[in-house]
Each structure stands twice: as C-alpha cells, then as structure tokens.
Motif scaffolding. Structure first.
Motif, mmCIF file in Angstrom:
data_model
loop_
_atom_site.group_PDB
_atom_site.id
_atom_site.type_symbol
_atom_site.label_atom_id
_atom_site.label_comp_id
_atom_site.label_asym_id
_atom_site.label_seq_id
_atom_site.Cartn_x
_atom_site.Cartn_y
_atom_site.Cartn_z
ATOM 1 N N LEU A 1 33.344 39.560 28.763
ATOM 2 C CA LEU A 1 33.970 40.059 29.994
ATOM 3 C C LEU A 1 34.057 38.975 31.056
ATOM 4 C CD1 LEU A 1 32.471 43.618 30.436
ATOM 5 C CD2 LEU A 1 34.889 43.022 30.209
ATOM 6 N N VAL A 2 32.976 38.202 31.179
ATOM 7 C CA VAL A 2 32.982 37.153 32.205
ATOM 8 C C VAL A 2 34.046 36.117 31.873
ATOM 9 C CG1 VAL A 2 31.660 35.249 33.196
ATOM 10 C CG2 VAL A 2 30.598 37.495 32.909
ATOM 11 N N SER B 1 36.803 36.567 30.088
ATOM 12 C CA SER B 1 38.160 37.079 30.315
ATOM 13 C C SER B 1 38.465 37.196 31.798
ATOM 14 C CB SER B 1 38.425 38.423 29.628
ATOM 15 O OG SER B 1 37.342 38.855 28.898
ATOM 16 N N SER B 2 37.447 37.540 32.602
ATOM 17 C CA SER B 2 37.767 37.644 34.031
ATOM 18 C C SER B 2 38.024 36.260 34.621
ATOM 19 C CB SER B 2 36.679 38.392 34.798
ATOM 20 O OG SER B 2 35.466 37.722 34.687
ATOM 21 N N TRP C 1 41.512 35.630 33.861
ATOM 22 C CA TRP C 1 42.332 36.446 34.754
ATOM 23 C C TRP C 1 42.457 35.795 36.140
ATOM 24 C CZ3 TRP C 1 44.051 39.756 31.325
ATOM 25 C CH2 TRP C 1 44.873 40.793 31.716
ATOM 26 N N LEU C 2 41.392 35.081 36.531
ATOM 27 C CA LEU C 2 41.384 34.440 37.844
ATOM 28 C C LEU C 2 42.117 33.108 37.862
ATOM 29 C CD1 LEU C 2 37.849 34.660 39.492
ATOM 30 C CD2 LEU C 2 39.994 35.541 40.367
ATOM 31 N N ALA C 3 42.300 32.511 36.686
ATOM 32 C CA ALA C 3 42.832 31.151 36.621
ATOM 33 C C ALA C 3 44.117 30.943 37.429
ATOM 34 C CB ALA C 3 43.037 30.733 35.167
ATOM 35 N N PRO C 4 45.089 31.874 37.353
ATOM 36 C CA PRO C 4 46.304 31.651 38.140
ATOM 37 C C PRO C 4 46.021 31.459 39.638
ATOM 38 C CG PRO C 4 46.676 33.411 36.577
ATOM 39 C CD PRO C 4 45.218 33.068 36.492
ATOM 40 N N PHE C 5 45.033 32.207 40.145
ATOM 41 C CA PHE C 5 44.713 32.060 41.575
ATOM 42 C C PHE C 5 44.152 30.669 41.874
ATOM 43 C CE2 PHE C 5 44.441 36.697 41.144
ATOM 44 C CZ PHE C 5 45.259 37.083 42.197
ATOM 45 N N PHE D 1 44.449 27.920 40.151
ATOM 46 C CA PHE D 1 45.506 26.935 39.943
ATOM 47 C C PHE D 1 46.447 26.896 41.150
ATOM 48 C CE2 PHE D 1 49.694 26.172 37.668
ATOM 49 C CZ PHE D 1 49.511 24.805 37.537
ATOM 50 N N MET D 2 46.794 28.086 41.653
ATOM 51 C CA MET D 2 47.714 28.173 42.790
ATOM 52 C C MET D 2 47.103 27.542 44.044
ATOM 53 S SD MET D 2 49.173 31.687 44.429
ATOM 54 C CE MET D 2 47.565 32.325 44.814
ATOM 55 N N THR E 1 46.874 23.726 43.682
ATOM 56 C CA THR E 1 48.184 23.089 43.816
ATOM 57 C C THR E 1 48.661 23.109 45.263
ATOM 58 O OG1 THR E 1 48.660 24.011 41.649
ATOM 59 C CG2 THR E 1 50.472 22.962 42.798
ATOM 60 N N TRP F 1 43.353 20.381 36.874
ATOM 61 C CA TRP F 1 42.109 20.916 37.414
ATOM 62 C C TRP F 1 41.438 19.968 38.392
ATOM 63 C CZ3 TRP F 1 42.205 25.714 37.173
ATOM 64 C CH2 TRP F 1 42.632 26.397 36.028
ATOM 65 N N ILE G 1 50.681 36.476 50.082
ATOM 66 C CA ILE G 1 49.825 37.528 49.525
ATOM 67 C C ILE G 1 48.565 37.729 50.356
ATOM 68 C CG2 ILE G 1 50.653 37.203 47.176
ATOM 69 C CD1 ILE G 1 48.208 35.668 46.500
ATOM 70 N N LEU H 1 45.765 40.838 50.262
ATOM 71 C CA LEU H 1 44.414 40.595 49.756
ATOM 72 C C LEU H 1 43.358 41.032 50.765
ATOM 73 C CD1 LEU H 1 44.499 37.181 47.880
ATOM 74 C CD2 LEU H 1 44.462 39.500 46.979
#
Lengths: 279, 316
Positions: A18-19, A21-22, A25-29, A31-32, A35, A49, A254, A258
């Motif tokens: 779970l950790v 995968s989460s 799930w967070l990677a796009p944030f 990375f954004m 950048t 990175w 966003i 948030l």
C-alpha cells in the motif's frame, strides 16, 4: 502475562504494498512541483528527480502574469460564490417540498428532476449556446451561473431529498400543532437540521464549480471572462515548451481546491457517501 | 412514511364545507409546495430540459449555428450522414464503448481492492486513503495537463523512469501513437477516478455486519469464502452505485481528452461527447453535432434509466 504476538507477515506485506502504491500515486505531484521550480534548460538536461540547480521561484510570478491568473481566479471565485449558496438554497427548498409536502405526483417530479444528473452536459451544449446567445448572456459570468445552477440541481435535490426523508415525521406534526406554516417549517426546523448535509454539498459543489470546463469552454469565449480551467488549457497550448511555468500554473490552479480539501476532508468523504448511497 | 395524516372520507353533510375549504392552499397541497419548487423547476426546465429537447429539434436541421444564417429543415439527413458517411463517428462510438467497458473493470477492481485493504487497522491508514482520493478533487483539465507532461516523450516522467530502470525498449510516444494514445489517456482517468470509488466502497464496507464475519470465521471459512459469501453480498448496493456512476462519468469524458490529445492523433482518441462538440463548434455543423448529442443521450438513458427507476421504486 506473555504479550508476545505472532508477527503478521501477510499484513506487513500488504502495508508495504500500500505504501509503495501510494507513493506511485503521489509521483505526478512530486514531479510537477519539482519541474515548476526548474528552468527550461535544467528540465531538458538533468535527471527528472534531481533538485533544481537554481530554484526558479519566479516561475510562479511569471506564469501568473502570463496566464492572467488574477483575472481568471477572480472570475472563478465570483461564479462559485454566487452559484454555490444560491444553488443549495434553491435545491433545498425543492427537496423539502418533494420530501415533506406530500403533493400529488411528487415522485414523478423527483424522477424528472434527478434524470438531469444522468445526462452528459455535452448533449445540451449547442442549444445552451444558442439559448444564452438569444438572451444576450454569452461571455458573461452572470450568464453562465444559470446553466450551472440548472445542472447542479438534480444531484443536490436527490441528495437532500434523501436527507429530508430521513427526518422523523413527528417533527413536522409538532411544528404544525405549534402553528408553523410551510415557510416556518422549512426555515426554522428543516434547514437547521440539514446543516451537515448542506455543508458537505457546499464543499463538493464549490469544487465542482471551480473545476468545470465544458460549459465554460462554450459559453465564455471572451478571454477576460475565462475561468481557471480555461486559462490552464490556454496556457498549455500556448506556452508548451516552458515546462517550469506550465507546471507552476498547474500548481496554482489546483491550490484552492487542495486547501478546501485539506480543511474539510471530513465533509468531503461524508458528502460523497451520503450522496451516492441512500440511507 | 407519511407526514400528513389522511383525512377521513367526507360524509355528505360535511362535503360542502370541505370543498369550500379546499380552495385555500392546504399545507400538503400542490399550491403550498409551489413557492418551494418554482425556482428549481424553472431553472431546470429552461437551462437543462429545454436545451436537451432543442438538441433533438436542432438535429433535424441543417445549420451552422450562426444566428444570421437561416436554418433549413433536413429531416433525418443528419442521422443518415452519421451512420453512413461519418467514419469518425464509428471511431468515436468504438472508443466510447471501450472506455465504458474498461472503466467498469479497471478502476472498480482497483478501488475495491484498495478499500478492502484500507478497511483494516493499519499504520497511516487515513493518510494513504487521502493520497488515493486527492486526484478526484482536481479539475480534469488539470489532471490532463499534468499527465500530458508525464507522457512528454523527451523530459516526461514515464519515459525517464523507463530509461533509468533500463527499460528503454519500452519507451513510447504515449500520446502521439494512434495505437496506444487512448489507453494512455485512460491511465490518467484511472488515476483520477479510483479514489472516489474507493471511498464509496469504504462506506459500503461499514454496512457489512461484523457478527456475520465473525460467525463465518468461527465456522472455519477462509478469507476468500468470507469475502465471497458475506462481504460481497453486503456490498451489492454499493457496487451498483459505483458501476452506475462509472458509466455516467465515462460517457461524459471530455476534458481529459481535450487536454491531452484533442481527439488525435488521427482521431484515435475521439469519443462521442467530444465529436459532438467538435462538429457543432469547430466544424460549425450544428445539425450533425446535435444528432450525435441525441445518440449519446439515447445511449446514456438506455444504460442508466433502469437503475434510476429501480432506486426510486424501492423508496416507498
């Protein structure tokens, strides 16, 4: 007393899974945000990175200016601040009438009203454009509020109907004996009771309104009437190669949502639940 | 639950008096309800129902959407055009069907798995739940922009990660290759929507009776049997809701595709909702655009109307 517990290996494995995968799930944030603080040269030449060689905080100010962020943020705020409370009030009144004033055919009315929640908005875009055009309400933040209200009504009525139905009938009876009419009953008995449901809907509807894109695309074609999602899409197609600023603009677009989410988490999930799963 | 007691049948003696009294709006009469209903009904009729009915009417016209050009009656021509001449329509229809079917399976299964896992007491459970849910509150257009950047062939996250893991042979032009573009966009959809279904499943799991699970365990049922015979039946209403909401949101997919590919390359990510919009507002063919809207409407109604009638029927 021996408290030695068997180590639950499957559970630990599950937790690690779970950790991981989460984190994915967070990677796009991550990375954004990384950048958004880099220069274009930095984006092209170093590892994704790696931290920025020089932190380009000015990307945010530059992107805000280029994308006209303050104008569009104001447009979005204005629309949401009028649409959301007004829409809730209108839906609450209707839901109250359908749930508590047992007029004939109330169920048929409920079906017709909730049917609207099922219809993709794209079905109505072209006629909506001509209707608002003939009312002289195109490119107007006040004009777009009307279809926004209409498309919010079905879901909110459905949701509040369930809520009002769950209030015991004795309550109306005693209010009526005390001489309350419909308006008193609605205003002083039902609305206060519905506060938790209204709060949840308020948050959900604020976010939905802030995020809406399809209708705004058709009804607000004038650039200085644009909302935040329109500006984001325009930014993406105009300044494709300035990755730092593009990502800074996404982050800023966003941000309000948030914040709302983090402050009102409890209402969020509660709203999602109560709306979908009928009690 | 009736809130107003029904009056006894009027005897002949009292009937006349009753009739006179009925002229005044009683609390439970339609007149009494009107002021509460009027704003919602008016807005709904003018800005939702009327546009939908007009879409049907406009679908029978030949018109470019400009108020100055006259509308010409075209009968069923637009429909004939769509079904016989419009190859993009078949692509869009096929993609919409693929999208609906895939989203009934992928995000639903992932969400159910996550909900089952996160229904246990685990360290950091609430934080992990939030992480999966947060994409659901973002604007689709923001999600699209983020993911277009993730898929960037040169500097994007996905290809860079593949390179650094030694999987260079897997590198793709994710959004530029007509064979895979639709599925690339779909991945972003999964990322965005799974959290919402997960929350619904978590709520549904609250309704699974604890005693029943305990009893099944005591009787020697293994976890799979408990899931199959206790959890799943209790989750059935939630599952229905999740599936219906998924169908609705998949047929509406628009922002994500506009933001990531615009329907391209070579129409490979075209869907009905977007094609209807493009015909009306980009190709200025309001007739075809609205005929497509009607087709989309009919598909939606066929899929969700039975559910709506079923829910409201149970609610006696």
């Amino acid at each position: 007393m021996s408290t030695r517990r068997r180590i639950n290996y499957p559970l630990i494995g599950l937790w690690i899974g779970l950790v991981l995968s989460s984190l994915i799930w967070l990677a796009p944030f991550v990375f954004m945000v990384l950048t958004s603080l880099k220069s274009t040269a930095d984006v092209n030449n170093s590892s994704i990175w790696s931290l920025p060689q020089e932190w380009q905080w000015h990307n945010y100010a530059d992107a805000a200016e280029r994308g006209d962020l303050w104008t569009v943020a104001w447009n979005s705020t204005y629309i949401a601040l009028i649409k959301v409370p007004l829409g809730l009030f209108i839906s609450a009144a209707a839901a109250f009438a359908i749930a508590r004033l047992r007029f004939k055919r109330h169920r048929a009315l409920l079906i017709v009203l909730t049917l609207g929640a099922m219809v993709p908005v794209q079905v109505a875009l072209a006629p909506m454009f001509t209707t608002l055009g003939s009312l002289n309400l195109l490119n107007s933040t006040n004009g777009i509020i009307l279809p926004y209200l209409a498309f919010g009504i079905p879901y909110q009525i459905f949701f509040l109907y369930g809520f009002f139905r769950s209030i015991p009938a004795d309550l109306d009876a005693s209010a009526r004996i005390d001489g309350a009419g419909n308006f008193r009953l609605f205003w002083t008995v039902m609305l206060p009771l519905a506060k938790p449901a209204l709060a949840a809907l308020f948050i959900l509807d604020f976010v939905a309104t802030w995020n809406e894109y399809g209708m705004a695309l058709v009804l607000l074609q004038d650039q200085n009437k644009a909302t935040v999602p329109l500006a984001l899409q325009a930014f993406q197609s105009q300044f494709t190669s300035n990755y730092g600023q593009l990502n800074a603009f996404i982050v800023m677009s966003i941000f309000p949502v948030l914040i709302v989410y983090l402050l009102f988490q409890r209402y969020f999930t509660q709203g999602a639940l109560a709306g979908a799963i009928k009690g | 639950m009736t809130s107003i007691a029904t009056a006894p049948p009027p005897t002949p003696a009292t009937e006349k008096r009753h009739r006179r009294r009925r002229r005044r709006p009683r609390p439970d009469s339609f007149l009494g309800a009107t002021p509460f209903l009027a704003p919602a009904v008016v807005l709904y009729s003018v800005f939702l129902l009327f546009p939908i009915v007009s879409a049907v009417y406009l679908s029978f016209l030949r018109w470019n959407g400009f108020p100055t050009t006259p509308q010409k009656w075209a009968g069923l021509d637009n429909y004939a055009e769509i079904f016989t001449n419009d190859t993009v329509f078949y692509t869009a229809l096929r993609n919409s069907v693929i999208w609906v079917v895939l989203s009934l399976i992928v995000p639903t299964v992932v969400a159910l798995g996550l909900a089952l896992a996160l229904n246990r007491r685990l360290l950091g459970r609430n934080l992990i739940r939030s992480i999966f849910y947060i994409p659901a509150v973002l604007a689709s257009i923001a999600v699209a922009t983020m993911w277009a950047w993730m898929y960037n062939p040169n500097a994007g996250l996905i290809n860079s990660v593949l390179t650094s893991l030694g999987g260079e042979s897997l590198i793709q032009d994710w959004l530029g290759d007509p064979k895979i573009a639709l599925y690339s966009v779909f991945v972003a959809f999964v990322w965005q929507t799974t959290g919402f279904s997960m929350v619904l499943f978590l709520a549904g799991l609250q309704s699974v009776p604890e005693e029943l699970v305990e009893a099944a365990r005591l009787d020697g049922a293994n976890p799979r049997q408990v899931f199959r015979h206790v959890t799943l039946p209790a989750l059935r209403p939630t599952l229905t809701v999740v599936l219906v909401l998924t169908v609705i949101s998949s047929l509406k997919v628009f922002d994500l595709i506009v933001g990531m590919t615009g329907g391209g390359p070579a129409q490979s990510t075209q869907v009905l909702a977007l094609w209807s919009y493009s015909q009306s507002f980009i190709n200025h063919n309001f007739g075809a655009g609205n005929a497509l809207a009607v087709v989309l409407l009919l598909i939606t109604l066929a899929l969700v109307l039975p559910y709506l009638l079923w829910t409201l029927k149970e609610d006696e």
